[in-house]
Motif scaffolding. Structure first.
Motif: not given
Length: 157
Positions: A10-13, A39-44
């Motif tokens: 991922p390039e963005e949150s 990846y800490d940019k992902i919240n699922v």
């Protein structure tokens, strides 16, 4: 899914939710947790949808109704969009088995709904925001038209 996550970080949150039948939810949760830990940019958030329409012994995504989806997720924090598998909706009408349309479900839940192909790369693309606009909040006013898919992994085909 995990290969796509490895190839296309991922390039963005990203903050999204995913819904699945109760049979697939543990497997999906495992995949999502593995990607989120990388990846800490992902919240699922993954939500199991219990089938009340046909009964709780029906655990597959393909028999989830719009009302069951809405009733389970109403009032929950769903992030920027909700990802469902395309087999939850009827192909030509783009609505659920109980005639609830993607647009109606989206309006009740307050987020766009993306119907992703049953493919790890397609699901990863939907998570990151690369998806076919035709399958987002479409109204069931006619045929869905010619299927055209775009995913980063097959852009040269």
């Amino acid at each position: 899914f995990l290969k796509a996550a490895e190839l296309y970080p991922p390039e963005e949150s990203v903050s999204v939710s995913m819904a699945a039948g109760t049979a697939f939810t543990p497997y999906l949760q495992n995949m999502v947790c593995r990607a989120c830990s990388k990846y800490d940019k992902i919240n699922v958030k993954v939500f199991p949808i219990e089938n009340r329409f046909f009964g709780p012994s029906i655990t597959v995504s393909g028999l989830i109704t719009g009302r069951d989806l809405i009733d389970t997720l109403k009032g929950k924090e769903l992030g920027d969009r909700l990802i469902i598998t395309r087999n939850m909706i009827r192909r030509d009408e783009l609505d659920f088995l109980d005639d609830v349309t993607l647009k109606q479900a989206s309006e009740e839940l307050g987020v766009p709904i993306v119907a992703s192909a049953q493919d790890g790369f397609a699901t990863w693309d939907a998570l990151l925001g690369d998806f076919n606009e035709q399958n987002v909040n479409s109204d069931a006013t006619g045929k869905s038209g010619e299927e055209t898919e775009y995913y980063r992994y097959n852009q040269n085909e």
